[in-house]
Design a protein around this motif. Structure first.
Motif: not given
Length: 301
Positions: A248-257, A259-266
């Motif tokens: 999740g956090y790796g792709f948030s870095r690659w794709l500039r997503i 982090k709040h969205s990544v945390q909820i989905a995670g």
């Protein structure tokens, strides 16, 4: 530490911390700390972006010589399109790209695998999930596809280790100490032995004992929970949590997503995965002959 003329020349180029350095689309904000007559430059708090920080090269006007720098001049990439500026070695740029893009192909398989072994049991039950695993196995156990999955994972790990070793050596040379590792990298190193153990139990051992993986299903995992509940829960919960965090956090870095969205989905997927593991752990009802076969496989571990 580099000699004074070279380091002073490098420090002069980075004197203004308000101007970020841009390398390969990454913004790096150096911090300056005075230490006697030298200036120590600290990389971005997200240390993995520092893989692309350039190595210091000698000031050609100072008359100093550096054989290793001169030897690699033709293999370096000028990132600032100017003369006498820092350069990123070509091999490091390529390794960074290998690590990044190999994660895409493996993440495709991982998404399919997590959907069948975690999400489907929670939503549809263990029998429906077993049917999904059989259908998915037809695709990802094809020799070409399986080779691509294993190759992409190996490329991601090897390139990451090589870059990490290079960064440790450079940290000691630049800062006389080892800088901290990011959480994304740390979870990746924790995840590697767990994934290796899971592949060995779920893929390698059945090949050794049965010649293929045709009898392997979620009932096989259920049998593992029945034999060693504490060990199974510990391994699978750790593997689930680390996978969600690392990917999740790796792709948030690659794709500039964000982090709040990544945390909820995670959080949502972790809760769904835990419920799926609970369903699998209770699915130990199977024919006696199948349970004996599973016991034979687990007995070799």
């Amino acid at each position: 530490m580099p000699s004074s003329p070279e380091w002073a020349s490098l420090s002069a180029r980075h004197k203004s911390p308000s101007s970020p350095l841009e390398y390969a689309g990454l913004n790096l904000h150096p911090e300056e700390k005075e230490s006697g007559s030298t200036v120590l430059l600290s990389p971005s708090p997200i240390d993995d972006t520092a893989f692309l920080l350039p190595d210091p090269i000698p000031d050609r006007t100072s008359g100093s010589t550096d054989k290793s720098a001169n030897k690699d001049d033709k293999r370096e990439v000028d990132e600032n399109d100017g003369s006498g500026v820092e350069r990123v070695p070509l091999w490091r740029l390529y390794l960074f790209r290998i690590q990044k893009y190999s994660s895409y192909s493996f993440a495709t398989f991982l998404s399919m695998h997590l959907a069948t072994v975690n999400a489907m049991p929670a939503l549809l039950g263990i029998d429906a999930a077993d049917n999904g695993i059989v259908l998915a196995r037809v695709l990802y156990q094809l020799p070409l596809v399986e080779g691509l999955v294993v190759g992409s994972l190996a490329a991601h790990l090897i390139s990451g280790v090589v870059l990490r070793i290079h960064k440790i050596r450079r940290d000691k040379s630049w800062y006389a100490r080892r800088l901290k590792m990011s959480r994304v990298s740390f979870t990746g190193y924790l995840l590697a032995p767990l994934v290796a153990a899971h592949v060995f139990v779920a893929r390698v051992l059945p090949l050794i004992t049965e010649g293929d993986s045709s009898i392997i299903s979620l009932r096989y995992i259920s049998r593992g929970f029945a034999r060693s509940p504490l060990t199974s829960w510990s391994i699978y919960v750790a593997m689930l949590g680390l996978s969600i965090y690392h990917v999740g956090y790796g792709f948030s870095r690659w794709l500039r997503i964000r982090k709040h969205s990544v945390q909820i989905a995670g959080v949502i997927y972790f809760a769904l995965g835990i419920w799926g593991l609970r369903v699998v752990s209770q699915g130990n009802n199977m024919p006696e002959w199948l349970a004996r076969k599973y016991d034979i496989i687990y007995g070799m571990f």
